[in-house]
Design a protein around this motif. Structure first.
Motif, PDB file in Angstrom:
ATOM      1  N   LYS A   1     -27.492  -4.678  31.412  1.00 41.34           N
ATOM      2  CA  LYS A   1     -27.159  -3.967  32.662  1.00 41.34           C
ATOM      3  C   LYS A   1     -28.386  -3.549  33.463  1.00 41.34           C
TER       4      LYS A   1
ATOM      5  N   VAL B   1     -30.611 -13.759  37.989  1.00 41.73           N
ATOM      6  CA  VAL B   1     -29.550 -13.272  37.107  1.00 41.73           C
ATOM      7  C   VAL B   1     -29.559 -14.109  35.830  1.00 41.73           C
TER       8      VAL B   1
ATOM      9  N   ARG C   1     -30.351  -9.316  43.773  1.00 42.99           N
ATOM     10  CA  ARG C   1     -30.017  -9.887  42.467  1.00 42.99           C
ATOM     11  C   ARG C   1     -30.090 -11.411  42.497  1.00 42.99           C
TER      12      ARG C   1
ATOM     13  N   ASN D   1     -27.464  -9.333  32.531  1.00 49.67           N
ATOM     14  CA  ASN D   1     -26.098  -8.807  32.607  1.00 49.67           C
ATOM     15  C   ASN D   1     -25.760  -7.980  31.369  1.00 49.67           C
TER      16      ASN D   1
END
Length: 87
Positions: free
Chosen positions: A86, A78, A75, A83
């Motif tokens: 998901k 990001v 990850r 986020n």
């Protein structure tokens, strides 16, 4: 169409709505219409789209999610969008 891209044939429209409770209710209704009609959304423009909506309108969601997770095992990349949906 592939992955969760905003591509294909059809009609695209956008609008500005006041960011308040009535606006959110309005967009929720549009989300339901989009799902019923097998439409898609533009993730780069819809900052309130969550993973539930994305999964509902993009049948390729899980395939895309798996490919991203394999590509970025740690990850490293990001973002708020990643986020929120998901991935």
């Amino acid at each position: 169409r592939h992955n969760i891209s905003f591509a294909g044939e059809g009609i695209c429209f956008s609008m500005d709505v006041i960011n308040n409770e009535k606006g959110l209710i309005f967009f929720h209704g549009l989300d339901e219409i989009t799902k019923m009609n097998k439409g898609i959304i533009n993730l780069s423009k819809d900052s309130r789209a969550d993973s539930e909506l994305v999964q509902a309108v993009f049948p390729e969601y899980y395939e895309f999610k798996n490919r991203i997770q394999k590509f970025d095992l740690e990850r490293t990349f990001v973002s708020d969008l990643r986020n929120r949906i998901k991935i």
